[in-house]
Write an enzyme that holds these catalytic residues in place. Structure first.
Site, PDB file in Angstrom:
ATOM      1  N   SER A   1      21.718  20.950  54.625  1.00 17.91           N
ATOM      2  CA  SER A   1      22.495  21.042  53.396  1.00 17.91           C
ATOM      3  C   SER A   1      23.969  20.722  53.631  1.00 17.91           C
ATOM      4  O   SER A   1      24.499  20.938  54.737  1.00 17.91           O
ATOM      5  CB  SER A   1      22.378  22.479  52.873  1.00 17.91           C
ATOM      6  OG  SER A   1      23.357  22.727  51.902  1.00 17.91           O
TER       7      SER A   1
ATOM      8  N   TYR B   1      23.912  31.053  54.493  1.00 15.23           N
ATOM      9  CA  TYR B   1      22.946  29.981  54.227  1.00 15.23           C
ATOM     10  C   TYR B   1      23.317  28.730  55.041  1.00 15.23           C
ATOM     11  O   TYR B   1      22.469  28.109  55.681  1.00 15.23           O
ATOM     12  CB  TYR B   1      22.951  29.694  52.723  1.00 15.23           C
ATOM     13  CG  TYR B   1      22.197  28.460  52.289  1.00 15.23           C
ATOM     14  CD1 TYR B   1      20.808  28.443  52.219  1.00 15.23           C
ATOM     15  CD2 TYR B   1      22.892  27.302  51.915  1.00 15.23           C
ATOM     16  CE1 TYR B   1      20.125  27.301  51.798  1.00 15.23           C
ATOM     17  CE2 TYR B   1      22.219  26.166  51.490  1.00 15.23           C
ATOM     18  CZ  TYR B   1      20.841  26.167  51.439  1.00 15.23           C
ATOM     19  OH  TYR B   1      20.162  25.038  51.021  1.00 15.23           O
TER      20      TYR B   1
ATOM     21  N   ASN C   1      23.519  19.086  46.625  1.00 11.68           N
ATOM     22  CA  ASN C   1      23.232  19.461  45.226  1.00 11.68           C
ATOM     23  C   ASN C   1      22.253  18.534  44.513  1.00 11.68           C
ATOM     24  O   ASN C   1      22.651  17.656  43.749  1.00 11.68           O
ATOM     25  CB  ASN C   1      24.525  19.489  44.403  1.00 11.68           C
ATOM     26  CG  ASN C   1      25.419  20.621  44.821  1.00 11.68           C
ATOM     27  OD1 ASN C   1      24.978  21.756  44.961  1.00 11.68           O
ATOM     28  ND2 ASN C   1      26.675  20.308  45.050  1.00 11.68           N
TER      29      ASN C   1
ATOM     30  N   LYS D   1      23.171  26.594  29.307  1.00  8.17           N
ATOM     31  CA  LYS D   1      24.183  27.227  28.453  1.00  8.17           C
ATOM     32  C   LYS D   1      24.524  26.330  27.264  1.00  8.17           C
ATOM     33  O   LYS D   1      24.695  26.808  26.141  1.00  8.17           O
ATOM     34  CB  LYS D   1      25.448  27.522  29.273  1.00  8.17           C
ATOM     35  CG  LYS D   1      25.236  28.617  30.316  1.00  8.17           C
ATOM     36  CD  LYS D   1      26.456  28.772  31.216  1.00  8.17           C
ATOM     37  CE  LYS D   1      26.164  29.682  32.388  1.00  8.17           C
ATOM     38  NZ  LYS D   1      27.337  29.906  33.258  1.00  8.17           N
TER      39      LYS D   1
ATOM     40  N   GLN E   1      36.849  23.384  40.211  1.00 10.97           N
ATOM     41  CA  GLN E   1      36.153  23.126  41.476  1.00 10.97           C
ATOM     42  C   GLN E   1      35.263  21.887  41.296  1.00 10.97           C
ATOM     43  O   GLN E   1      34.715  21.688  40.215  1.00 10.97           O
ATOM     44  CB  GLN E   1      35.360  24.358  41.945  1.00 10.97           C
ATOM     45  CG  GLN E   1      34.224  24.826  41.070  1.00 10.97           C
ATOM     46  CD  GLN E   1      34.652  25.778  39.939  1.00 10.97           C
ATOM     47  OE1 GLN E   1      35.774  25.723  39.451  1.00 10.97           O
ATOM     48  NE2 GLN E   1      33.738  26.635  39.509  1.00 10.97           N
TER      49      GLN E   1
HETATM   50  P1  NAD Z   1      13.254  25.724  46.203  1.00  8.83           P
HETATM   51  O1  NAD Z   1      13.729  27.127  46.348  1.00  8.83           O
HETATM   52  O2  NAD Z   1      12.836  25.250  44.870  1.00  8.83           O
HETATM   53  O3  NAD Z   1      12.063  25.433  47.218  1.00  8.83           O
HETATM   54  C1  NAD Z   1      11.918  26.115  48.425  1.00  8.83           C
HETATM   55  C2  NAD Z   1      10.503  26.623  48.481  1.00  8.83           C
HETATM   56  O4  NAD Z   1      10.308  27.319  49.721  1.00  8.83           O
HETATM   57  C3  NAD Z   1      10.185  27.638  47.368  1.00  8.83           C
HETATM   58  O5  NAD Z   1       9.121  27.172  46.552  1.00  8.83           O
HETATM   59  C4  NAD Z   1       9.809  28.904  48.103  1.00  8.83           C
HETATM   60  O6  NAD Z   1       8.747  29.637  47.510  1.00  8.83           O
HETATM   61  C5  NAD Z   1       9.385  28.342  49.457  1.00  8.83           C
HETATM   62  N1  NAD Z   1       9.447  29.403  50.452  1.00  8.83           N
HETATM   63  C6  NAD Z   1      10.453  30.292  50.662  1.00  8.83           C
HETATM   64  N2  NAD Z   1      10.102  31.166  51.605  1.00  8.83           N
HETATM   65  C7  NAD Z   1       8.846  30.822  52.004  1.00  8.83           C
HETATM   66  C8  NAD Z   1       7.950  31.360  52.943  1.00  8.83           C
HETATM   67  N3  NAD Z   1       8.276  32.431  53.676  1.00  8.83           N
HETATM   68  N4  NAD Z   1       6.745  30.776  53.104  1.00  8.83           N
HETATM   69  C9  NAD Z   1       6.393  29.689  52.358  1.00  8.83           C
HETATM   70  N5  NAD Z   1       7.214  29.122  51.455  1.00  8.83           N
HETATM   71  C10 NAD Z   1       8.428  29.693  51.276  1.00  8.83           C
HETATM   72  O7  NAD Z   1      14.413  24.811  46.792  1.00  8.83           O
HETATM   73  P2  NAD Z   1      14.626  23.236  46.694  1.00  8.83           P
HETATM   74  O8  NAD Z   1      15.783  22.994  45.827  1.00  8.83           O
HETATM   75  O9  NAD Z   1      13.358  22.554  46.422  1.00  8.83           O
HETATM   76  O10 NAD Z   1      15.092  22.924  48.189  1.00  8.83           O
HETATM   77  C11 NAD Z   1      14.206  22.454  49.189  1.00  8.83           C
HETATM   78  C12 NAD Z   1      14.938  22.429  50.519  1.00  8.83           C
HETATM   79  O11 NAD Z   1      16.090  21.598  50.432  1.00  8.83           O
HETATM   80  C13 NAD Z   1      15.414  23.793  50.984  1.00  8.83           C
HETATM   81  O12 NAD Z   1      15.274  23.880  52.381  1.00  8.83           O
HETATM   82  C14 NAD Z   1      16.874  23.794  50.624  1.00  8.83           C
HETATM   83  O13 NAD Z   1      17.630  24.653  51.424  1.00  8.83           O
HETATM   84  C15 NAD Z   1      17.235  22.331  50.855  1.00  8.83           C
HETATM   85  N6  NAD Z   1      18.398  21.932  50.054  1.00  8.83           N
HETATM   86  C16 NAD Z   1      18.288  21.869  48.707  1.00  8.83           C
HETATM   87  C17 NAD Z   1      19.395  21.510  47.956  1.00  8.83           C
HETATM   88  C18 NAD Z   1      19.327  21.413  46.466  1.00  8.83           C
HETATM   89  O14 NAD Z   1      20.339  21.088  45.864  1.00  8.83           O
HETATM   90  N7  NAD Z   1      18.211  21.682  45.824  1.00  8.83           N
HETATM   91  C19 NAD Z   1      20.622  21.222  48.594  1.00  8.83           C
HETATM   92  C20 NAD Z   1      20.690  21.327  49.962  1.00  8.83           C
HETATM   93  C21 NAD Z   1      19.561  21.648  50.700  1.00  8.83           C
END
Ligand code: NAD
Length: 329
Positions: free
Chosen positions: A118, A149, A178, A200, A218
């Site tokens: 991220s 995080y 994002n 919103k 921001q």
């Molecule tokens: P999300 O929260 O929708 O998806 C993450 C999924 O991981 C969830 O469905 C959750 O149930 C699952 N999960 C959590 N703990 C778990 C466990 N113990 N066992 C099995 N599954 C588990 O998030 P997202 O937006 O789809 O993001 C996906 C990845 O991309 C993540 O690693 C996130 O950190 C990274 N990321 C996302 C963004 C963004 O803007 N969406 C930005 C930077 C990084």
């Protein structure tokens, strides 16, 4: 037929990725604690399970996959990761998943693995200016993320690189900036700025108020889901490991984002600034490296993706209203 595994397939990016891999002709296994919330999974096989448990990871990786996408993490928007209330869970849960998944893949010879890091790994000190010129990959060190995080993501990036160095893994690491789009969290406390702002605006009357956290000056950049998947699969299939930014370089203030959503909705809204968790002052993606290495960079205007997202969220707000459960702010 090539086989792919998507960990976090019940989540926002993972559920979209499954659809894309199916369109490309893969046999896909998804795994998550839950099924996707807004549409039926298209995975050929879906294992419901907790990846913090090594036994579950071994069940999930019971065959060799051509591509493993590790997206599962305990995460959310600013309201989830910047309040401090979820820090221990965020660090413990996500680190445990990454430790387990790498080990499970090592034991089953699944070497090619994508890790979703991220933009939150970048040091706070480089993000104090709302006119941020863009974070380049080598800005990551000396390290100083502003959230636990971000620290966990940085630790896990290093973990994946160590598995590449010591165990011959073919890792791919992207730093997402994002990501947004339809079928993402929009009202459960884990939503991010574009979804929250769209909700919103959708809930406001014409001329009504929309709450914005902080002064709204921001800045951030937001990448539409389709471009995120394009960058992810391109990275997976060429010969370079990253880490690389996968983000838009169209920076916008949160006030600007609210104005854009209102203009898409055809509404006039009054922004009311309230205290809230803010994160860094300015963040943008420097896309020099991705252009160089993948001969590709995100290019879709923010407004196009926001229009698609707004349409989906406005529909959700309407459905929730009909059921009497709308959360208006
Ligand atoms: P999300 O929260 O929708 O998806 C993450 C999924 O991981 C969830 O469905 C959750 O149930 C699952 N999960 C959590 N703990 C778990 C466990 N113990 N066992 C099995 N599954 C588990 O998030 P997202 O937006 O789809 O993001 C996906 C990845 O991309 C993540 O690693 C996130 O950190 C990274 N990321 C996302 C963004 C963004 O803007 N969406 C930005 C930077 C990084």
């Amino acid at each position: 037929m090539k086989k792919a595994l998507v960990c976090g397939a019940g989540g926002f990016i993972g559920s979209h990725l499954v659809k894309r891999l199916k369109r490309e002709g893969f046999w896909v296994r998804g795994t998550d604690l839950k099924y996707p919330r807004f549409s039926e999974t298209e995975a050929d096989d879906f294992i419901l399970g907790d990846l913090r448990e090594m036994s579950v990871c071994r069940e999930v990786v019971d065959t060799r996959f051509d591509e493993v996408y590790q997206l599962a993490a305990d995460m959310g928007g600013a309201g989830y990761i910047f309040t401090g209330e979820n820090d221990a869970d965020v660090m413990h849960n996500s680190a445990q998943i990454n430790l387990n998944m790498l080990e499970a893949c090592r034991r089953r010879n699944s070497w090619r693995i994508f890790y979703s890091s991220s933009a939150c790994i970048y040091p706070e000190s480089r993000q104090m200016d709302p006119n941020n010129p863009g974070l380049a990959e080598n800005d990551a060190y000396p390290a100083g993320p502003d959230s636990e995080y971000g620290w966990e993501k940085l630790f896990s990036e290093r973990l994946y690189m160590a598995y590449a160095r010591n165990h011959g893994f073919d890792v791919r690491i992207a730093r997402y900036h994002n990501i947004f789009g339809p079928e993402g969290a929009w009202n459960d406390g884990k939503e991010k700025a574009p979804a929250a702002i769209c909700r919103k605006v959708a809930a406001a009357d014409n001329g009504g108020e929309v709450e914005v956290w902080g002064d709204g000056n921001q800045t951030r950049s937001f990448l539409y889901i389709d471009e995120c998947l394009e960058g992810t699969t391109r990275l997976m299939r060429q010969g370079w490991q990253g880490p690389v930014n996968i983000g838009s370089d169209e920076m916008v203030s949160i006030n600007g984002l609210a104005d854009m959503a209102a203009s898409i909705a055809g509404k006039t809204v009054v922004k009311r600034h309230i205290p809230g968790p803010l994160g860094v002052r300015g963040r943008n993606s420097d896309n020099t490296l991705i252009s160089e290495k993948l001969d590709w960079r995100p290019s879709q205007p923010l407004r196009d993706g926001l229009a698609k997202t707004y349409a989906w969220i406005a529909q959700q707000v309407q459905i929730a209203r009909q059921r009497g459960t709308a959360k208006a702010a």
